[in-house]
Design an enzyme around this catalytic site. Sequence first.
Site, PDB file in Angstrom:
ATOM      1  N   ASN A 169       0.844  -1.202   0.000  1.00  0.00           N
ATOM      2  CA  ASN A 169       0.000   0.000   0.000  1.00  0.00           C
ATOM      3  C   ASN A 169       0.877   1.249   0.000  1.00  0.00           C
ATOM      4  O   ASN A 169       1.850   1.339   0.760  1.00  0.00           O
ATOM      5  CB  ASN A 169      -0.857  -0.026   1.280  1.00  0.00           C
ATOM      6  CG  ASN A 169      -1.958   1.007   1.311  1.00  0.00           C
ATOM      7  OD1 ASN A 169      -2.766   1.088   0.382  1.00  0.00           O
ATOM      8  ND2 ASN A 169      -2.015   1.791   2.376  1.00  0.00           N
ATOM      9  N   GLU A 235      -7.520   4.512   0.492  1.00  0.00           N
ATOM     10  CA  GLU A 235      -7.640   5.644   1.441  1.00  0.00           C
ATOM     11  C   GLU A 235      -8.141   6.888   0.725  1.00  0.00           C
ATOM     12  O   GLU A 235      -7.669   8.002   0.978  1.00  0.00           O
ATOM     13  CB  GLU A 235      -6.279   5.939   2.096  1.00  0.00           C
ATOM     14  CG  GLU A 235      -5.639   4.743   2.764  1.00  0.00           C
ATOM     15  CD  GLU A 235      -4.324   5.043   3.476  1.00  0.00           C
ATOM     16  OE1 GLU A 235      -3.993   6.242   3.657  1.00  0.00           O
ATOM     17  OE2 GLU A 235      -3.632   4.096   3.846  1.00  0.00           O
ATOM     18  N   ASP A 237      -9.521  10.181  -0.554  1.00  0.00           N
ATOM     19  CA  ASP A 237     -10.141  11.467  -0.233  1.00  0.00           C
ATOM     20  C   ASP A 237      -9.693  12.474  -1.288  1.00  0.00           C
ATOM     21  O   ASP A 237      -8.607  12.352  -1.849  1.00  0.00           O
ATOM     22  CB  ASP A 237      -9.881  11.954   1.199  1.00  0.00           C
ATOM     23  CG  ASP A 237      -8.429  11.922   1.640  1.00  0.00           C
ATOM     24  OD1 ASP A 237      -7.529  11.947   0.785  1.00  0.00           O
ATOM     25  OD2 ASP A 237      -8.188  11.883   2.861  1.00  0.00           O
TER      26      ASP A 237
HETATM   27  O1  G3I Z   1      -4.866   9.777  20.094  1.00  0.00           O
HETATM   28  C1  G3I Z   1      -3.956  10.846  20.297  1.00  0.00           C
HETATM   29  C2  G3I Z   1      -4.480  11.786  21.352  1.00  0.00           C
HETATM   30  O2  G3I Z   1      -4.542  11.110  22.579  1.00  0.00           O
HETATM   31  C3  G3I Z   1      -3.537  12.984  21.450  1.00  0.00           C
HETATM   32  O3  G3I Z   1      -4.075  13.912  22.355  1.00  0.00           O
HETATM   33  C4  G3I Z   1      -3.381  13.646  20.094  1.00  0.00           C
HETATM   34  C5  G3I Z   1      -2.395  14.811  20.135  1.00  0.00           C
HETATM   35  O4  G3I Z   1      -1.655  14.910  18.957  1.00  0.00           O
HETATM   36  O5  G3I Z   1      -2.900  12.703  19.191  1.00  0.00           O
HETATM   37  C6  G3I Z   1      -3.790  11.592  19.013  1.00  0.00           C
HETATM   38  O6  G3I Z   1      -3.208  10.710  18.095  1.00  0.00           O
HETATM   39  C7  G3I Z   1      -3.258  11.113  16.749  1.00  0.00           C
HETATM   40  C8  G3I Z   1      -3.996  10.050  15.954  1.00  0.00           C
HETATM   41  O7  G3I Z   1      -3.966  10.370  14.576  1.00  0.00           O
HETATM   42  C9  G3I Z   1      -5.457   9.887  16.379  1.00  0.00           C
HETATM   43  O8  G3I Z   1      -6.162  11.067  16.106  1.00  0.00           O
HETATM   44  C10 G3I Z   1      -1.864  11.284  16.223  1.00  0.00           C
HETATM   45  O9  G3I Z   1      -1.224  12.369  16.882  1.00  0.00           O
HETATM   46  C11 G3I Z   1      -1.881  11.509  14.744  1.00  0.00           C
HETATM   47  O10 G3I Z   1      -0.532  11.469  14.256  1.00  0.00           O
HETATM   48  C12 G3I Z   1      -2.667  10.430  14.046  1.00  0.00           C
HETATM   49  O11 G3I Z   1      -2.730  10.750  12.680  1.00  0.00           O
HETATM   50  C13 G3I Z   1      -3.019   9.656  11.831  1.00  0.00           C
HETATM   51  C14 G3I Z   1      -1.922   9.525  10.797  1.00  0.00           C
HETATM   52  O12 G3I Z   1      -2.250   8.490   9.883  1.00  0.00           O
HETATM   53  C15 G3I Z   1      -0.591   9.186  11.448  1.00  0.00           C
HETATM   54  O13 G3I Z   1       0.369   8.853  10.519  1.00  0.00           O
HETATM   55  C16 G3I Z   1      -4.345   9.923  11.146  1.00  0.00           C
HETATM   56  O14 G3I Z   1      -5.395   9.882  12.114  1.00  0.00           O
HETATM   57  C17 G3I Z   1      -4.603   8.875  10.071  1.00  0.00           C
HETATM   58  O15 G3I Z   1      -5.733   9.241   9.303  1.00  0.00           O
HETATM   59  C18 G3I Z   1      -3.414   8.798   9.143  1.00  0.00           C
HETATM   60  O16 G3I Z   1      -3.650   7.793   8.182  1.00  0.00           O
HETATM   61  C19 G3I Z   1      -2.623   7.627   7.193  1.00  0.00           C
HETATM   62  C20 G3I Z   1      -2.576   6.151   6.865  1.00  0.00           C
HETATM   63  O17 G3I Z   1      -2.376   5.381   8.029  1.00  0.00           O
HETATM   64  C21 G3I Z   1      -1.470   5.873   5.844  1.00  0.00           C
HETATM   65  N1  G3I Z   1      -1.629   6.708   4.667  1.00  0.00           N
HETATM   66  C22 G3I Z   1      -1.757   8.151   4.925  1.00  0.00           C
HETATM   67  C23 G3I Z   1      -2.903   8.414   5.888  1.00  0.00           C
HETATM   68  C24 G3I Z   1      -3.113   9.901   6.092  1.00  0.00           C
HETATM   69  O18 G3I Z   1      -2.003  10.499   6.687  1.00  0.00           O
END
Ligand code: G3I
Length: 305
Positions: A169, A235, A237
């Site tokens: 992926n 994924e 969007d």
């Molecule tokens: O859960 C914690 C929370 O407790 C904390 O207060 C907060 C403060 O930053 O962070 C929260 O965690 C975050 C998590 O998402 C849940 O919301 C992380 O910081 C944040 O880095 C994380 O981002 C995710 C990201 O991947 C990380 O790489 C996104 O939700 C998620 O949609 C995104 O998904 C990725 C796929 O896995 C791979 N392809 C790209 C895609 C978009 O970036």
Amino acid sequence: ATTLAAAAQQSGRYFGTAVAANRLSDSTYVGILNREFDMVTAENEMKMDATEPAQNRFNYGNADRIVNHARGQGKRIRGHALAWHSQQPAWMQSMSGTTLRNAMLNHVTQVATYYRGKIYAWDVVNEAFADGSSGARRDSNLQRTGNDWIEAAFRAARAADPGAKLCYNDYNTDDWTHAKTQAVYRMVQDFKSRGVPIDCVGLQSHFNNNSPVPSNYQTTLQNFANLGVDVQITELDIEGSGSTQAQNYQRVTQACLNVARCTGITVWGIRDTDSWRASGTPLLFDGNGNKKAAYNSTLAALNAA
Ligand code: G3I
């Protein structure tokens, strides 16, 4: 058909979404999820940091919340992701060499074994290639364990869950002319020729003004499929609004429908307010859960297939 899932099923495909465990208590969110989608990807809960927070101590609490909800509703699950340079637990980030290779393989084996029989397809390896024009592997602690880390991960996943489709992926692999797309293509071609177990290629397909839907998107899907693998839009969007966004969603959906081995589409969230993008309106439902023009054009394309 009047829902995305039912419309996709008419051509034997699925229509999925990313789900966040902490939104399963939101009744608007769950209502749309249950009604519209038949495939679920955990947005963060199956990643390495979530499932193995301390070495060899596995935590499936939030992942299971999503898996149990999906299975209870008769939906299938895409597993995301077994091995990735990002969202590694702290203990793994500082590892290298054989120690890291073995820890990674143990992770793949343990998680895929735990979910054996419950996963339609695993993203075994996520985002292992570099951006830009090099066509090289991305530098990472996993890459520095040796170029064969990807095939080793796929072999471990196959041994652990022989029934799951095993996918590679990545993002920015939508434009057929990009060096990254070509590099992933050559890896899949090599894996197929040497019998490394791989069943599918996931195109993340995060589109915006800097990275629009390429005119050759269907060509990319078809070329991967011609290697003898399924392709999945994993994924999706698309930034934008109104009729422009609707047309872009229609084009992506139509491209998948035009490729026999494009088996399904997953959007990366339900409402615009659920998106990982800090601002913007890239999804099919607005913040109130109302269907957008992009929803209608996607549904119409699926129904016309
Ligand atoms: O859960 C914690 C929370 O407790 C904390 O207060 C907060 C403060 O930053 O962070 C929260 O965690 C975050 C998590 O998402 C849940 O919301 C992380 O910081 C944040 O880095 C994380 O981002 C995710 C990201 O991947 C990380 O790489 C996104 O939700 C998620 O949609 C995104 O998904 C990725 C796929 O896995 C791979 N392809 C790209 C895609 C978009 O970036």
